[in-house]
Design an enzyme around this catalytic site. Structure first.
Site, PDB file in Angstrom:
ATOM      1  N   HIS A   1     -17.421  23.893  -4.114  1.00  0.00           N
ATOM      2  CA  HIS A   1     -17.022  22.574  -4.602  1.00  0.00           C
ATOM      3  C   HIS A   1     -16.963  21.614  -3.417  1.00  0.00           C
ATOM      4  O   HIS A   1     -16.259  21.882  -2.425  1.00  0.00           O
ATOM      5  CB  HIS A   1     -15.674  22.631  -5.326  1.00  0.00           C
ATOM      6  CG  HIS A   1     -15.403  21.368  -6.058  1.00  0.00           C
ATOM      7  ND1 HIS A   1     -15.863  21.125  -7.338  1.00  0.00           N
ATOM      8  CD2 HIS A   1     -14.765  20.250  -5.667  1.00  0.00           C
ATOM      9  CE1 HIS A   1     -15.509  19.913  -7.697  1.00  0.00           C
ATOM     10  NE2 HIS A   1     -14.848  19.358  -6.715  1.00  0.00           N
ATOM     11  N   ALA A   2     -17.679  20.489  -3.509  1.00  0.00           N
ATOM     12  CA  ALA A   2     -17.809  19.572  -2.373  1.00  0.00           C
ATOM     13  C   ALA A   2     -16.446  19.112  -1.877  1.00  0.00           C
ATOM     14  O   ALA A   2     -15.543  18.848  -2.667  1.00  0.00           O
ATOM     15  CB  ALA A   2     -18.641  18.352  -2.795  1.00  0.00           C
TER      16      ALA A   2
ATOM     17  N   HIS B   1     -20.044  10.017  -2.083  1.00  0.00           N
ATOM     18  CA  HIS B   1     -18.621  10.205  -2.403  1.00  0.00           C
ATOM     19  C   HIS B   1     -17.908  10.878  -1.227  1.00  0.00           C
ATOM     20  O   HIS B   1     -16.876  10.405  -0.745  1.00  0.00           O
ATOM     21  CB  HIS B   1     -18.482  11.058  -3.675  1.00  0.00           C
ATOM     22  CG  HIS B   1     -17.070  11.369  -4.005  1.00  0.00           C
ATOM     23  ND1 HIS B   1     -16.314  10.598  -4.872  1.00  0.00           N
ATOM     24  CD2 HIS B   1     -16.243  12.331  -3.545  1.00  0.00           C
ATOM     25  CE1 HIS B   1     -15.094  11.094  -4.940  1.00  0.00           C
ATOM     26  NE2 HIS B   1     -15.020  12.157  -4.141  1.00  0.00           N
ATOM     27  N   GLU B   2     -18.503  11.962  -0.734  1.00  0.00           N
ATOM     28  CA  GLU B   2     -17.861  12.709   0.362  1.00  0.00           C
ATOM     29  C   GLU B   2     -17.903  11.922   1.664  1.00  0.00           C
ATOM     30  O   GLU B   2     -16.933  11.893   2.420  1.00  0.00           O
ATOM     31  CB  GLU B   2     -18.554  14.067   0.557  1.00  0.00           C
ATOM     32  CG  GLU B   2     -18.479  14.990  -0.637  1.00  0.00           C
ATOM     33  CD  GLU B   2     -17.064  15.195  -1.149  1.00  0.00           C
ATOM     34  OE1 GLU B   2     -16.890  15.367  -2.364  1.00  0.00           O
ATOM     35  OE2 GLU B   2     -16.114  15.158  -0.336  1.00  0.00           O
TER      36      GLU B   2
ATOM     37  N   HIS C   1     -15.065   9.590   1.950  1.00  0.00           N
ATOM     38  CA  HIS C   1     -13.826  10.180   2.459  1.00  0.00           C
ATOM     39  C   HIS C   1     -13.829  10.167   3.990  1.00  0.00           C
ATOM     40  O   HIS C   1     -12.845   9.758   4.623  1.00  0.00           O
ATOM     41  CB  HIS C   1     -13.707  11.642   1.998  1.00  0.00           C
ATOM     42  CG  HIS C   1     -13.311  11.814   0.569  1.00  0.00           C
ATOM     43  ND1 HIS C   1     -12.156  11.308   0.033  1.00  0.00           N
ATOM     44  CD2 HIS C   1     -13.918  12.478  -0.444  1.00  0.00           C
ATOM     45  CE1 HIS C   1     -12.064  11.635  -1.243  1.00  0.00           C
ATOM     46  NE2 HIS C   1     -13.119  12.350  -1.562  1.00  0.00           N
TER      47      HIS C   1
ATOM     48  N   GLU D   1     -10.633   8.451  -3.285  1.00  0.00           N
ATOM     49  CA  GLU D   1     -11.751   8.879  -4.138  1.00  0.00           C
ATOM     50  C   GLU D   1     -12.692   7.727  -4.461  1.00  0.00           C
ATOM     51  O   GLU D   1     -13.811   7.940  -4.911  1.00  0.00           O
ATOM     52  CB  GLU D   1     -11.211   9.484  -5.434  1.00  0.00           C
ATOM     53  CG  GLU D   1     -10.325  10.709  -5.252  1.00  0.00           C
ATOM     54  CD  GLU D   1     -10.983  11.799  -4.418  1.00  0.00           C
ATOM     55  OE1 GLU D   1     -10.260  12.556  -3.763  1.00  0.00           O
ATOM     56  OE2 GLU D   1     -12.230  11.881  -4.417  1.00  0.00           O
TER      57      GLU D   1
ATOM     58  N   HIS E   1     -10.392  21.815 -10.163  1.00  0.00           N
ATOM     59  CA  HIS E   1      -9.151  21.211  -9.701  1.00  0.00           C
ATOM     60  C   HIS E   1      -7.920  21.859 -10.298  1.00  0.00           C
ATOM     61  O   HIS E   1      -6.854  21.862  -9.677  1.00  0.00           O
ATOM     62  CB  HIS E   1      -9.175  19.713 -10.019  1.00  0.00           C
ATOM     63  CG  HIS E   1     -10.304  19.007  -9.355  1.00  0.00           C
ATOM     64  ND1 HIS E   1     -11.617  19.216  -9.734  1.00  0.00           N
ATOM     65  CD2 HIS E   1     -10.352  18.141  -8.332  1.00  0.00           C
ATOM     66  CE1 HIS E   1     -12.402  18.501  -8.958  1.00  0.00           C
ATOM     67  NE2 HIS E   1     -11.670  17.839  -8.099  1.00  0.00           N
TER      68      HIS E   1
ATOM     69  N   TYR F   1      -8.851  10.573  -9.652  1.00  0.00           N
ATOM     70  CA  TYR F   1     -10.213  10.215 -10.026  1.00  0.00           C
ATOM     71  C   TYR F   1     -10.201   9.189 -11.156  1.00  0.00           C
ATOM     72  O   TYR F   1     -11.030   8.299 -11.213  1.00  0.00           O
ATOM     73  CB  TYR F   1     -10.980  11.467 -10.451  1.00  0.00           C
ATOM     74  CG  TYR F   1     -11.062  12.504  -9.364  1.00  0.00           C
ATOM     75  CD1 TYR F   1     -10.275  13.645  -9.400  1.00  0.00           C
ATOM     76  CD2 TYR F   1     -11.904  12.332  -8.275  1.00  0.00           C
ATOM     77  CE1 TYR F   1     -10.329  14.587  -8.380  1.00  0.00           C
ATOM     78  CE2 TYR F   1     -11.968  13.267  -7.248  1.00  0.00           C
ATOM     79  CZ  TYR F   1     -11.171  14.394  -7.319  1.00  0.00           C
ATOM     80  OH  TYR F   1     -11.218  15.333  -6.308  1.00  0.00           O
TER      81      TYR F   1
HETATM   82  C1  LIG Z   1     -16.691  15.440  -5.353  1.00  0.00           C
HETATM   83  C2  LIG Z   1     -15.467  15.815  -5.508  1.00  0.00           C
HETATM   84  C3  LIG Z   1     -14.661  16.316  -4.346  1.00  0.00           C
HETATM   85 SE1  LIG Z   1     -13.169  15.192  -3.894  1.00  0.00          SE
HETATM   86  C4  LIG Z   1     -14.824  15.871  -6.862  1.00  0.00           C
HETATM   87  O1  LIG Z   1     -14.094  16.821  -7.103  1.00  0.00           O
HETATM   88  N1  LIG Z   1     -15.017  14.907  -7.797  1.00  0.00           N
HETATM   89  C5  LIG Z   1     -15.788  13.662  -7.625  1.00  0.00           C
HETATM   90  C6  LIG Z   1     -15.716  12.955  -8.942  1.00  0.00           C
HETATM   91  C7  LIG Z   1     -14.878  13.748  -9.873  1.00  0.00           C
HETATM   92  C8  LIG Z   1     -14.479  15.051  -9.151  1.00  0.00           C
HETATM   93  C9  LIG Z   1     -15.089  16.260  -9.861  1.00  0.00           C
HETATM   94  O2  LIG Z   1     -16.120  16.745  -9.394  1.00  0.00           O
HETATM   95  O3  LIG Z   1     -14.532  16.663 -10.892  1.00  0.00           O
HETATM   96 ZN   LIG Z   2     -13.382  13.054  -3.470  1.00  0.00          ZN
END
Ligand SMILES: C=C(C[SeH])C(=O)N1CCC[C@H]1C(=O)O
Ligand SMILES: [Zn+2]
Length: 597
Positions: free
Chosen positions: A320-321, A350-351, A354, A378, A480, A490
């Protein structure tokens, strides 16, 4: 006298902040070692170091309490003491602290290493979420194949986490109470520093819901046209496995066969990226170049050396990024199992957003090296990605060739943005409405799954592809929830990024209200130093001021408001309303007929 005491406090907090920086550096390093090489030894090592650090934090916390910081005159000094006077999970006694760490890392490693079997070749059972299962959801248009992958993944990553999750809830709530909160829900909400924040979330949903319902109705009709009314009903929720994403949180993968004007030229950025031999490294270099074009900071040399931007083949990692601050002012990293496609081009930005935030506030005291609120962190990268994904920018970098805009192309473009941004809101809202009710005890383990799906049904208008029972625990099939990462951040981000985007576009001279040659949907702030400087000024603040001050610094507004998003999507909302009236599609959905309670 007070002045002397305050000066003493200033010297104390300065050395505490330096010590805290060293502790956070150690914590980040041992966390990185584990999540970039998931082994028993690294998990054990992570928990040992976190336990040792928690003892040091407890010691520092007891000293900090000795100061009468509430009476200090200096706002910033008071704010630093206030933040350091909150101990966090380290307030738990050692044994419980260890148990809490073990239950979370148990869920996280289960999620990261879960595999499913191939639909056609059931002896091949080595499919991971990234890239294999993600690829199935992006490409397959076979409802049975999608249902099979959905059910297997939710069994492996969801149901298997149930025990650890209920233990984590119990212990995390105890930690919350030791920090003076009623429960973890109040602890998470306190991060947003405004007393009515939960009500603000509900108000934003009321503002956006009509737009979502129009989009939901339109998509349900197009899916029914494609799969038939025995798979997609006329008035019910949409089955969750048909929306191109394991969690139905973004529907971008069904764009190609649901977009409003199918005869307009297909803009397949992913295909063009592959044709042009894009690599993950090039994607990161493109993003770095965009930030530099705004007069923001280049990624430091250690970033390129220490980051992991492709999935290793010799070990298990958390794919997971994620973006990492090592709190030493020079070591910043991203870990991501990048694949070459448009969705990951957005995730890369997105990354990188950060990391840009980390770079902008790196000279701040350690305690202020955070987003103005978690949603701000975010929103940075996504705001830049709004420019990057504009046709104007994609044309600039050669990812779109030829024809200029016309009304139908613009509706297609807004639709493409809408099935990513609008549909995400109810998903994000549900994830933490569910967890608030779990932490508050209004949802007990006996009805975890029932409450999760009732929220998904009522707010998101999606239903499970098969009946569910309390043997399942579908919420944990989302990263998450298994990794104890709060999600309202988010939801906030997808609202405020349009406030940020609109402000930056005006500063860049790219958007002028009422001027049809300067429309918000065409805005690309690339190379605008004016916009970049305003963004930098806001990012440099970190969490040193309450977030309304940061919001005001950039946008002139002091509140979160849906007006930026609604203005951006206004033409789409009008088109959807007319289209749903033309087809007579039912707006909204009746309760699901699937069994899940
Ligand atoms: C890219 C990330 C790492 Se902070 C992320 O979890 N995001 C980015 C957008 C929504 C959420 C997800 O993937 O559920
Ligand atoms: Zn993020």
């Amino acid at each position: 006298d007070l002045e002397a005491l305050e000066q003493e406090g200033r010297e104390y907090i300065a050395q505490l902040d330096r010590a805290a920086g060293a502790r956070k550096n150690r914590a980040s390093l041992v966390e990185w070692a584990y999540t970039s090489n998931i082994t028993e030894a690294n998990e054990e090592q992570r928990i040992q170091v976190q336990l040792e650090l928690s003892k040091q934090e407890k010691q520092a916390w007891s000293e900090t309490k000795m100061y009468r910081w509430q009476d200090f005159q200096d706002f910033t000094l008071r704010r630093m003491f206030k933040k350091y006077s909150q101990l966090g999970v380290a307030a738990l006694p050692d044994e419980k602290y260890k148990l809490l760490m073990q239950s979370v890392s148990g869920m996280e490693s289960n999620y990261a290493t879960s595999k499913i079997c191939d639909y056609k070749n059931t002896t091949k059972c080595d499919l991971s979420l990234e890239p294999e299962i993600t690829e199935i959801f992006a490409k397959s248009q076979d409802p049975e194949e999608l249902k099979n992958a959905w059910v297997q993944w939710h069994a492996a990553a969801g149901a298997r986490a149930r025990q650890n999750f209920s233990q984590y809830v119990q212990l995390d709530n105890e930690a919350a109470q030791l920090n003076g909160f009623k429960d973890v829900a109040d602890w998470w909400l306190s991060e947003y520093e405004v007393p009515d924040f939960e009500q603000q979330l509900a108000k934003l949903w009321e503002d956006v819901k009509p737009l979502y319902q129009e989009l939901h109705a339109y998509v349900r009709k197009r899916l029914r046209d494609k799969y038939g009314e025995h798979v997609v009903s006329a008035k019910g929720p949409i089955p969750a496995h048909l929306l191109g994403n394991m969690w139905a949180q973004t529907w971008n993968n069904i764009e190609s066969f649901t977009r409003p004007y199918p005869d307009k030229k297909e803009i397949d950025i992913t295909k063009t990226m592959k044709d042009k031999n894009y690599t993950p490294l090039k994607m990161f270099q493109m993003s770095d170049e965009f930030f530099r074009s705004l007069n923001l900071t280049a990624m430091p040399e250690k970033f390129w050396k220490n980051s992991i931007i492709e999935k290793p083949t010799d070990r298990e990692i958390v794919c997971h990024a994620s973006a990492w601050d090592f709190y030493d002012g020079e070591d910043f990293r991203i870990k991501m199992c990048t694949t070459v496609n448009m969705e990951h081009l957005r995730v890369v930005h997105h990354e990188m957003g950060h990391v840009q935030y980390y770079l902008q506030y790196r000279d701040k005291p350690v305690i202020f090296r955070a987003g103005a609120n978690p949603g701000f962190h975010e929103a940075v990268g996504d705001t830049i990605a709004l420019s990057v994904s504009s046709p104007k920018h994609l044309r600039r970098v050669g990812l779109i060739s030829g024809d200029a805009e016309d009304e139908q192309t613009e509706i297609n473009q807004l639709y493409k943005m809408g099935i990513d941004k609008i549909v995400f809101l109810p998903f994000a809202y549900v994830l933490d409405l569910f967890r608030y009710s779990v932490f508050r005890g209004t949802t007990t383990p006996e009805d975890y799954n029932c409450h999760y799906w009732r929220l998904r049904d009522e707010l998101q208008g999606v239903e499970p592809p098969v009946n569910r029972t309390e043997e399942d625990f579908d919420a944990a099939a989302k990263y998450h929830v298994s990794a104890d990462v709060e999600y309202a951040r988010y939801y906030v981000s997808f609202i405020i990024q349009f406030q940020f985007h609109r402000a930056l576009c005006q500063l860049a001279g790219e958007y002028v209200p009422e001027d049809l040659t300067k429309k918000l949907v065409d805005c690309d702030i690339y190379q605008s130093v004016n916009a970049g400087n305003a963004l930098s000024n806001m990012l440099k603040m970190g969490s040193s001021k309450p977030w309304p001050d940061a919001m005001e610094a950039l946008t002139g507004q002091r509140a979160m408001r849906a007006d930026g998003l609604l203005e951006y999507f206004r033409p789409l909302q009008e088109w959807l309303h007319a289209e749903n009236q033309r087809t007579g599609e039912y707006i909204g959905w009746e309760p699901s007929k699937m069994q899940y309670c």
